[in-house]
Design an enzyme around this catalytic site. Structure first.
Site, mmCIF file in Angstrom:
data_model
loop_
_atom_site.group_PDB
_atom_site.id
_atom_site.type_symbol
_atom_site.label_atom_id
_atom_site.label_comp_id
_atom_site.label_asym_id
_atom_site.label_seq_id
_atom_site.Cartn_x
_atom_site.Cartn_y
_atom_site.Cartn_z
ATOM 1 N N SER A 201 0.810 -1.222 0.000
ATOM 2 C CA SER A 201 0.000 0.000 0.000
ATOM 3 C C SER A 201 0.845 1.274 0.000
ATOM 4 O O SER A 201 1.992 1.286 0.441
ATOM 5 C CB SER A 201 -0.986 -0.013 1.170
ATOM 6 N N SER A 280 3.554 3.915 -7.052
ATOM 7 C CA SER A 280 4.093 4.568 -8.250
ATOM 8 C C SER A 280 4.328 3.559 -9.390
ATOM 9 O O SER A 280 4.454 2.356 -9.165
ATOM 10 C CB SER A 280 5.402 5.268 -7.897
ATOM 11 N N VAL A 281 4.419 4.100 -10.583
ATOM 12 C CA VAL A 281 4.612 3.266 -11.780
ATOM 13 C C VAL A 281 5.927 2.465 -11.720
ATOM 14 O O VAL A 281 5.916 1.252 -11.980
ATOM 15 C CB VAL A 281 4.572 4.137 -13.055
ATOM 16 N N THR A 283 7.606 1.262 -9.258
ATOM 17 C CA THR A 283 7.527 0.128 -8.331
ATOM 18 C C THR A 283 6.658 -0.983 -8.927
ATOM 19 O O THR A 283 7.016 -2.165 -8.874
ATOM 20 C CB THR A 283 6.941 0.573 -6.968
ATOM 21 N N GLU A 307 -2.750 0.069 -9.073
ATOM 22 C CA GLU A 307 -3.295 1.410 -9.325
ATOM 23 C C GLU A 307 -2.134 2.371 -9.112
ATOM 24 O O GLU A 307 -1.559 2.426 -8.027
ATOM 25 C CB GLU A 307 -4.450 1.726 -8.369
ATOM 26 N N CYS A 341 -3.581 10.721 -5.881
ATOM 27 C CA CYS A 341 -3.275 10.265 -7.235
ATOM 28 C C CYS A 341 -4.158 10.979 -8.247
ATOM 29 O O CYS A 341 -3.805 11.098 -9.408
ATOM 30 C CB CYS A 341 -3.467 8.763 -7.320
ATOM 31 N N GLU A 440 4.274 13.333 -13.488
ATOM 32 C CA GLU A 440 3.610 13.404 -12.187
ATOM 33 C C GLU A 440 4.550 14.090 -11.184
ATOM 34 O O GLU A 440 5.718 13.737 -11.094
ATOM 35 C CB GLU A 440 3.258 11.996 -11.667
HETATM 36 P P1 NAD Z 1 5.707 3.997 -3.948
HETATM 37 O O1 NAD Z 1 5.677 3.266 -5.252
HETATM 38 O O2 NAD Z 1 6.956 4.696 -3.581
HETATM 39 O O3 NAD Z 1 5.370 3.028 -2.756
HETATM 40 C C1 NAD Z 1 4.207 2.238 -2.745
HETATM 41 C C2 NAD Z 1 4.486 1.030 -1.884
HETATM 42 O O4 NAD Z 1 5.404 0.184 -2.569
HETATM 43 C C3 NAD Z 1 5.116 1.352 -0.532
HETATM 44 O O5 NAD Z 1 4.573 0.501 0.446
HETATM 45 C C4 NAD Z 1 6.579 1.031 -0.777
HETATM 46 O O6 NAD Z 1 7.295 0.716 0.397
HETATM 47 C C5 NAD Z 1 6.450 -0.173 -1.674
HETATM 48 N N1 NAD Z 1 7.626 -0.530 -2.460
HETATM 49 C C6 NAD Z 1 8.633 0.255 -2.873
HETATM 50 N N2 NAD Z 1 9.506 -0.458 -3.605
HETATM 51 C C7 NAD Z 1 9.035 -1.722 -3.651
HETATM 52 C C8 NAD Z 1 9.478 -2.936 -4.255
HETATM 53 N N3 NAD Z 1 10.591 -2.985 -4.989
HETATM 54 N N4 NAD Z 1 8.729 -4.047 -4.101
HETATM 55 C C9 NAD Z 1 7.594 -4.016 -3.380
HETATM 56 N N5 NAD Z 1 7.127 -2.908 -2.782
HETATM 57 C C10 NAD Z 1 7.836 -1.770 -2.918
HETATM 58 O O7 NAD Z 1 4.456 5.023 -3.955
HETATM 59 P P2 NAD Z 1 4.026 6.059 -2.810
HETATM 60 O O8 NAD Z 1 4.976 7.205 -2.833
HETATM 61 O O9 NAD Z 1 3.751 5.402 -1.518
HETATM 62 O O10 NAD Z 1 2.629 6.525 -3.383
HETATM 63 C C11 NAD Z 1 2.535 7.533 -4.325
HETATM 64 C C12 NAD Z 1 2.175 6.979 -5.683
HETATM 65 O O11 NAD Z 1 0.997 6.199 -5.573
HETATM 66 C C13 NAD Z 1 1.846 8.086 -6.663
HETATM 67 O O12 NAD Z 1 2.402 7.773 -7.918
HETATM 68 C C14 NAD Z 1 0.317 8.041 -6.712
HETATM 69 O O13 NAD Z 1 -0.234 8.571 -7.891
HETATM 70 C C15 NAD Z 1 0.056 6.583 -6.558
HETATM 71 N N6 NAD Z 1 -1.303 6.311 -6.074
HETATM 72 C C16 NAD Z 1 -2.214 5.836 -6.960
HETATM 73 C C17 NAD Z 1 -3.522 5.588 -6.561
HETATM 74 C C18 NAD Z 1 -4.548 5.073 -7.525
HETATM 75 O O14 NAD Z 1 -5.605 4.662 -7.078
HETATM 76 N N7 NAD Z 1 -4.280 5.064 -8.814
HETATM 77 C C19 NAD Z 1 -3.883 5.823 -5.240
HETATM 78 C C20 NAD Z 1 -2.916 6.282 -4.345
HETATM 79 C C21 NAD Z 1 -1.621 6.519 -4.776
#
Ligand code: NAD
Length: 556
Positions: A201, A280-281, A283, A307, A341, A440
């Site tokens: 998440s 994020s994309v 990840t 998402e 997002c 973004e």
């Molecule tokens: P992020 O990708 O940095 O982190 C998301 C999760 O992935 C975190 O729990 C993180 O610790 C984990 N993660 C990181 N590297 C990983 C790996 N290699 N393997 C597995 N897990 C890993 O994103 P964030 O900064 O927490 O959230 C912001 C992003 O989320 C923005 O791009 C936003 O647009 C998007 N977002 C999208 C929606 C949607 O519904 N489309 C909703 C909320 C957030």
């Protein structure tokens, strides 16, 4: 089938009768927190309780609280001297232990009637709606830097709605059955997936974590939930609410972890059957690639739901209502510091209306209060989530200061001495393909492009082709022909499309959420189809008479 409906009504009476009259469920009411209201008092008390406190949050594996040596802290974004939570990272061994425990618990959980599983989620929703509401709101405010209303629409309303509506959709699904013709009966059984689901998440919505882990569990799956490092405090309240509601051990295990360690470990397990991701994309792409590299290992094809981000637009036509454009854009671009997002980060304004729009935007902008949302309820937005985000957004502002095609119209100041504060910033771009219009940013930065009125058709094409995303977008126009045309041209530019409304604020069951292109797999959490993603249906044909001869009549 009637039996299922009867069961739904039966357990609903045990919890919130008014939500279930005639089997219907409605959205959780959003409380107003007016002066003197009981909800305001409860929230202020909960906020006071958290002052200066650090909560210890363990991993929960095999039904036990576990601490590893890799201890971390979650900081309050608007006061980084306040460590709101002390937690630890699960390492590879602990994660593998959790996978083993999950897989062992799966069969029994999956065989439980959906009504039993549903009851737990309805109860958790009631706990969050009642006794734990103030706590989850206060922890979302302090830990993730949300204002009262932003915490309320997320950690209370949306999360409760996810739990209740997922139950409704899961129950409705039981009615979706194949036809039967004499002399056989056909039944569709909605099984969980075989293996474990990894739920990963993001920081920005407490509700999303609950849903990413909760929806698969409701459908009979076992889940390893890796919350975001910057949302541990609120995620743990959600987790505890599920346990208090009767979720058995090992159905959802709570495993904060280093992202790549978690990703590498779950994708290399033969038992991985699904990833439920929001973030994020890069990840999500990394996880998808790891799954494809490991395909030969898996016992089943893992379901991948992700998402991701957006570069959401507000398109304004010359026929638009200016005050709607201004208030909708300010809310969409700056609420929660642009860290939704769905936040609007590019505005396309016609030259004829721009002087009016600009004047009103700047006038309203002066009234926006940025600050500590737990002390001052008039705060409209607070600090951004952490140092990394702060530096990234600051770099965008620096870029705007030095780029010849960009000019900063309002805001732009950054100060991380107490918290990670960035002023809401409005930037005009003369170049519609400038990086600030295409990438973004995920912060309180709005980019504006002013176009000649008679070029609006070209601008619609431009909006469609400018960014790789397709999450949310809005058209502001009173001319119906323009609305129709924009709806057609922008058909693939947004999974959630708004007409004369802002691009944020999707409500569970009203606007199921998600987008395609780089924005994700568009599985629409908050909608009826989502739960089906976490089911592997089995069809059973039962024949009620002897089969007779193997020969066909024409062969006689
Ligand atoms: P992020 O990708 O940095 O982190 C998301 C999760 O992935 C975190 O729990 C993180 O610790 C984990 N993660 C990181 N590297 C990983 C790996 N290699 N393997 C597995 N897990 C890993 O994103 P964030 O900064 O927490 O959230 C912001 C992003 O989320 C923005 O791009 C936003 O647009 C998007 N977002 C999208 C929606 C949607 O519904 N489309 C909703 C909320 C957030």
């Amino acid at each position: 089938m009637l039996q299922v409906r009867g069961a739904l009504l039966r357990y609903c009476t045990g919890f919130r009768l008014h939500h279930c009259a005639a089997g219907e469920i409605s959205n959780e009411p959003i409380l107003e927190f007016k002066r003197g209201s009981p909800e305001r008092e409860a929230l202020q008390k909960a906020l006071k309780n958290l002052e200066g406190k650090t909560e210890n949050i363990p991993c929960v594996v095999c039904g036990e609280e576990v601490w590893t040596k890799d201890v971390r802290y979650q900081l309050s974004p608007f006061k980084h001297s306040h460590r709101v939570a002390k937690y630890c990272y699960a390492d590879k061994d602990l994660l593998n232990k959790a996978i083993g425990a999950a897989v062992a618990a799966r069969k029994e959980w999956d065989l439980r009637p959906i009504q039993d599983r549903a009851q737990i989620f309805l109860k958790a929703a009631d706990i969050l709606s009642g006794p734990r509401r103030a706590e989850v709101l206060a922890k979302t405010m302090i830990g993730q830097g949300k204002t009262v209303i932003q915490a309320e629409i997320d950690a209370a309303a949306e999360l409760i709605d996810f739990f209740r509506f997922n139950v409704k959709y899961a129950m409705d699904l039981q009615h979706s059955q194949p036809i039967s013709v004499p002399i056989s009966t056909n039944t569709m059984v909605y099984r969980g997936l075989e293996g474990f689901v990894a739920a990963v998440s993001p920081f920005n919505f407490t509700a999303i974590g609950g849903n990413l882990a909760g929806a698969p569990a409701l459908m009979g799956n076992v889940v390893l939930w890796k919350p975001s490092d910057t949302a541990i405090l609120s995620s743990y309240v959600v987790y505890k609410s599920l346990l208090d509601a009767g979720l058995p051990p090992n159905i959802i295990q709570f495993v904060p972890a280093d992202g790549p360690v978690f990703g590498d470990t779950v994708t290399s397990s033969e038992h991985l059957c699904g990833i439920n991701f929001t973030g994020s994309v890069p990840t999500f792409k990394r996880l998808w690639k790891q799954v494809s590299e490991n395909l030969d290992r898996y016992r089943t094809f893992p379901r991948l739901a992700g998402e991701c981000g957006g570069k959401n637009f507000h398109f304004v036509h010359a026929s638009a209502d200016v005050s709607s454009v201004v208030s909708g854009t300010l809310r969409s671009a700056f609420e929660y510091g642009g860290q939704k997002c769905s936040a609007c980060s590019r505005l396309y304004a016609p030259a004829s209306l721009w002087p009016q729009i600009k004047a009103q935007l700047l006038e309203q902008h002066r009234q926006i209060k940025v600050g500590n949302p737990s002390e001052d309820f008039q705060t409209f937005l607070s600090a951004v989530i952490d140092e990394k985000s702060f530096n990234r957004i600051k770099n965008w502002i620096k870029h705007a200061e030095s780029s010849p095609s960009l000019s900063i119209l309002a805001g732009g100041k950054c100060d991380d001495s107490v918290g990670y504060f960035i002023e809401p910033t409005i930037i005009e771009s003369k170049d519609p393909k400038e990086a600030i219009m295409t990438e973004e940013i995920f912060g309180p930065v709005l980019a504006v492009y002013v176009y000649p009125d008679d070029k609006y058709k070209e601008v619609l094409e431009l909006i469609d082709t400018t960014s790789p995303y397709g999450l949310t977008g809005a058209v502001f126009a009173l001319d119906k022909d323009v609305v129709r045309e924009a709806t057609q041209v922008l058909r693939n530019a947004a999974g959630n499309f708004y007409i004369n409304d802002k691009s944020t604020g999707a409500v569970v069951a009203q606007q199921p959420f998600g987008g395609a292109r780089s924005s994700g797999t568009n599985d629409k959490p908050g909608g009826p189809h989502y739960v089906l993603r976490w089911s592997s249906p089995q069809v059973i044909k039962e024949t009620h008479a002897p089969l007779g001869s193997w020969k066909y009549p024409y062969m006689e």
